[in-house]
Scaffold this motif. Structure first.
Motif, PDB file in Angstrom:
ATOM      1  N   THR A  35      -5.133  -3.654  -3.571  1.00 17.90           N
ATOM      2  CA  THR A  35      -4.939  -4.867  -2.785  1.00 17.90           C
ATOM      3  C   THR A  35      -3.562  -5.463  -3.035  1.00 17.90           C
ATOM      4  N   TRP A  36      -2.992  -6.029  -1.998  1.00 15.75           N
ATOM      5  CA  TRP A  36      -1.810  -6.889  -2.127  1.00 15.75           C
ATOM      6  C   TRP A  36      -2.282  -8.339  -2.026  1.00 15.75           C
ATOM      7  N   MET A  37      -1.793  -9.146  -2.929  1.00 18.94           N
ATOM      8  CA  MET A  37      -2.039 -10.575  -2.933  1.00 18.94           C
ATOM      9  C   MET A  37      -0.686 -11.276  -2.901  1.00 18.94           C
ATOM     10  N   ARG A  38      -0.697 -12.551  -2.565  1.00 14.46           N
ATOM     11  CA  ARG A  38       0.529 -13.332  -2.650  1.00 14.46           C
ATOM     12  C   ARG A  38       0.191 -14.754  -3.073  1.00 14.46           C
ATOM     13  N   GLN A  39       1.172 -15.383  -3.675  1.00 13.81           N
ATOM     14  CA  GLN A  39       0.989 -16.768  -4.082  1.00 13.81           C
ATOM     15  C   GLN A  39       2.269 -17.543  -3.835  1.00 13.81           C
ATOM     16  N   VAL A  48      -3.823 -10.572   1.013  1.00 16.86           N
ATOM     17  CA  VAL A  48      -2.967 -10.118   2.105  1.00 16.86           C
ATOM     18  C   VAL A  48      -3.552  -8.883   2.790  1.00 16.86           C
ATOM     19  N   ALA A  49      -3.820  -7.847   1.994  1.00 13.90           N
ATOM     20  CA  ALA A  49      -4.316  -6.596   2.571  1.00 13.90           C
ATOM     21  C   ALA A  49      -4.917  -5.729   1.477  1.00 13.90           C
ATOM     22  N   SER A  50      -5.833  -4.847   1.875  1.00  9.91           N
ATOM     23  CA  SER A  50      -6.440  -3.898   0.951  1.00  9.91           C
ATOM     24  C   SER A  50      -6.505  -2.533   1.597  1.00  9.91           C
ATOM     25  N   ILE A  51      -6.573  -1.500   0.754  1.00 14.41           N
ATOM     26  CA  ILE A  51      -6.663  -0.134   1.240  1.00 14.41           C
ATOM     27  C   ILE A  51      -7.635   0.637   0.359  1.00 14.41           C
ATOM     28  N   SER A  52      -8.491   1.443   0.984  1.00 15.67           N
ATOM     29  CA  SER A  52      -9.460   2.218   0.221  1.00 15.67           C
ATOM     30  C   SER A  52      -8.763   3.308  -0.587  1.00 15.67           C
ATOM     31  N   VAL A  64      -1.416 -11.851   8.628  1.00 14.98           N
ATOM     32  CA  VAL A  64      -0.415 -10.775   8.568  1.00 14.98           C
ATOM     33  C   VAL A  64      -0.754  -9.610   9.494  1.00 14.98           C
ATOM     34  N   LYS A  65      -1.922  -9.655  10.113  1.00 12.23           N
ATOM     35  CA  LYS A  65      -2.367  -8.547  10.960  1.00 12.23           C
ATOM     36  C   LYS A  65      -1.366  -8.315  12.084  1.00 12.23           C
ATOM     37  N   GLY A  66      -1.003  -7.055  12.276  1.00 14.37           N
ATOM     38  CA  GLY A  66      -0.044  -6.704  13.313  1.00 14.37           C
ATOM     39  C   GLY A  66       1.401  -6.771  12.852  1.00 14.37           C
ATOM     40  N   ALA A  75      -0.278  10.817  -4.715  1.00 11.72           N
ATOM     41  CA  ALA A  75       0.458  11.801  -5.513  1.00 11.72           C
ATOM     42  C   ALA A  75       1.512  11.120  -6.388  1.00 11.72           C
ATOM     43  N   GLU A  76       2.015   9.992  -5.896  1.00 11.46           N
ATOM     44  CA  GLU A  76       3.044   9.251  -6.632  1.00 11.46           C
ATOM     45  C   GLU A  76       2.501   7.993  -7.306  1.00 11.46           C
ATOM     46  N   ASN A  77       1.182   7.766  -7.197  1.00 11.63           N
ATOM     47  CA  ASN A  77       0.567   6.563  -7.784  1.00 11.63           C
ATOM     48  C   ASN A  77       1.283   5.285  -7.347  1.00 11.63           C
ATOM     49  N   THR A  78       1.555   5.207  -6.060  1.00  9.88           N
ATOM     50  CA  THR A  78       2.319   4.072  -5.549  1.00  9.88           C
ATOM     51  C   THR A  78       1.632   3.458  -4.337  1.00  9.88           C
ATOM     52  N   LEU A  79       1.616   2.151  -4.333  1.00  9.21           N
ATOM     53  CA  LEU A  79       1.086   1.360  -3.227  1.00  9.21           C
ATOM     54  C   LEU A  79       2.257   0.723  -2.500  1.00  9.21           C
ATOM     55  N   TYR A  80       2.154   0.623  -1.167  1.00 13.83           N
ATOM     56  CA  TYR A  80       3.245   0.064  -0.383  1.00 13.83           C
ATOM     57  C   TYR A  80       2.744  -1.069   0.510  1.00 13.83           C
ATOM     58  N   LEU A  81       3.689  -1.943   0.867  1.00 17.83           N
ATOM     59  CA  LEU A  81       3.417  -2.955   1.884  1.00 17.83           C
ATOM     60  C   LEU A  81       4.666  -3.075   2.743  1.00 17.83           C
ATOM     61  N   ASP A  82       4.569  -2.616   3.975  1.00 21.16           N
ATOM     62  CA  ASP A  82       5.648  -2.762   4.933  1.00 21.16           C
ATOM     63  C   ASP A  82       5.454  -4.066   5.677  1.00 21.16           C
ATOM     64  N   MET A  83       6.453  -4.912   5.591  1.00 20.96           N
ATOM     65  CA  MET A  83       6.364  -6.249   6.180  1.00 20.96           C
ATOM     66  C   MET A  83       7.421  -6.392   7.274  1.00 20.96           C
ATOM     67  N   ASN A  84       6.976  -6.657   8.474  1.00 20.29           N
ATOM     68  CA  ASN A  84       7.864  -6.841   9.615  1.00 20.29           C
ATOM     69  C   ASN A  84       7.662  -8.222  10.219  1.00 20.29           C
ATOM     70  N   SER A  85       8.611  -8.631  11.047  1.00 22.57           N
ATOM     71  CA  SER A  85       8.528  -9.928  11.721  1.00 22.57           C
ATOM     72  C   SER A  85       8.204 -11.039  10.729  1.00 22.57           C
ATOM     73  N   LEU A  86       8.922 -11.042   9.635  1.00 23.67           N
ATOM     74  CA  LEU A  86       8.634 -11.998   8.567  1.00 23.67           C
ATOM     75  C   LEU A  86       8.852 -13.431   9.031  1.00 23.67           C
ATOM     76  N   LYS A  87       7.990 -14.306   8.526  1.00 24.61           N
ATOM     77  CA  LYS A  87       8.036 -15.712   8.863  1.00 24.61           C
ATOM     78  C   LYS A  87       8.310 -16.539   7.603  1.00 24.61           C
ATOM     79  N   LEU A  88       8.709 -17.780   7.807  1.00 30.27           N
ATOM     80  CA  LEU A  88       8.954 -18.660   6.666  1.00 30.27           C
ATOM     81  C   LEU A  88       7.724 -18.766   5.766  1.00 30.27           C
TER      82      LEU A  88
END
Length: 113
Positions: A35-39, A48-52, A64-66, A75-88
């Protein structure tokens, strides 16, 4: 030792994009929903989002949907979050979290003109 280290944050203008990464170690990353969280300052942590574990299922907060996409590379033990159309309102410390709510160090995302 279990470690979750987020990176990739920074200062970006409204409408811009960022890619966050979370490097995981010390546990069975491929077996775990992540899961990604934010504060934001003065606010409660926000999901923010979760992935199985295999990436077949993804869930997003309505805010954040969309605009954000969660993904993982087991394989790389890495989680990503691509963020577009960022808002204040996306300004916050972002951190990754294991399914037992263990979380790592976050990365600051600041959206400002």
């Amino acid at each position: 030792e279990v470690q979750l280290q987020a990176s990739g944050g920074g200062l970006v203008r409204p409408g811009g994009s960022l890619r966050l990464s979370c490097a995981a170690s010390g546990f069975g990353f491929r077996d775990t929903t992540m899961t990604w969280m934010r504060q934001a300052p003065g606010k409660e942590p926000e999901w923010v989002a979760s992935i199985s574990n295999l990436g077949r299922s993804k869930w997003y907060a309505d805010s954040v949907k969309g605009r954000f996409t969660i993904s993982r590379d087991n394989a790389e033990n890495t989680l990503y979050l691509d963020m577009n159309s960022l808002k204040l309102d996306d300004t916050a410390v972002y951190y990754c979290q294991r399914d037992d709510n263990l979380r790592g160090q976050g990365t600051q995302v600041t959206v400002s003109s």
